[in-house]
Scaffold this active site. Sequence first.
Site: not given
Length: 382
Positions: A177, A271, A374
């Site tokens: 990520r 998420s 995130e």
Amino acid sequence: MTYPSDPMTPRLPWLREATTLRVGGPVSVWAEAGAEWALVGAVRAADHDRRPVLVLGAGSNLFASDSPFDGVVVRDGRRGVRAEARTAADPRGGATVDVTAVAGTPWDDLVAWTLDRGLSGLEALSGIPGTVGAAPVQNIGAYGRDVAATLVSVRTWDRALEQVAVLSAQDLGLGYRTSAIKRSILEPGSGPAGGRAWGPTGRWVVLEATFALSESGMSAPVRYAELAHRLGVGIGDRAPASAVREAVLALRRSKGMVLDPSDHDTWSAGSFFTNPILPAGVADALLPPHAPRFAAGAGLVKTSAAWLIDHAGFGRGFALPGSGDEAGPRASLSTKHVLALTNRGRATSADIEALARAVRAGVREAFGVDLAPEPVTVGIDL
């Protein structure tokens, strides 16, 4: 300074109208880019004015404060996909095809486009919201697959050098990520942007991305147990790429991870926390024996953020006491998946922030593990 804008849709003065979390305050300047010249021109103008820049796609990985954003928002409304056959053979048999998509193209539209033309490699990433431009920045991934597996290069606008630059996948330093572009968000700017941090958009603005895909109706090897079980195949086996797409979409819908305006479980940024990656010794010291553990290379262990959240006492639908009224909570964890923080229809950015902080603090207290958010944040420091 005048900001080039090629109007595609009416201008939106509030970020909450352009993000999937549906929170976010008014903006000072809003520019719509339906052509590359408009996108680059607006970014250049903002940099020369020393104003913060937010290049916006679908707003699906963005958590913005309800406070005013005293900067320039440039929404990329461009679309387009093209393919070009390579000469090198694909190790699975058949040809390899380079597919290049304009950054503003919705990601799932690209996935569907490739499968409609008998090209595989992106099928496990079906249903992920957002645009092509955000995919390499975040190195998006799901069900055992990420963008790094197929990405060849990105064509970008380099804000420091004020020129177009092509970055290879290796140049991007893709990780879990993350990428060089995402890491640059907090780095000091240079060139016309001055010495402040580049953020909320990084040094390089993605204009196009190119992927190497297989001319095959069969998927890439299935690496995720839940997906393999749904397909009735073994780990490492292949399945028809179209079947993988349908299975992934079904799994994502069951977890509220496919956007649906009528379903508040999808009013989220996906998420909200990444899965922690810990040195093996730290993981052994902090995690109970039954906690999930996955090898992450070089003596590192990845564990499950969802498991940590759930076992710290934050179940599906958790809401902070006093965070709502007789109509229900304003913000809560999804009723389908504890990794998503959701707006139940009336949430403010402060409601989402308070919930995020409570979850992080609870996991830290229970396990000694710090969860990393995130989404890209605007006006919020988590």
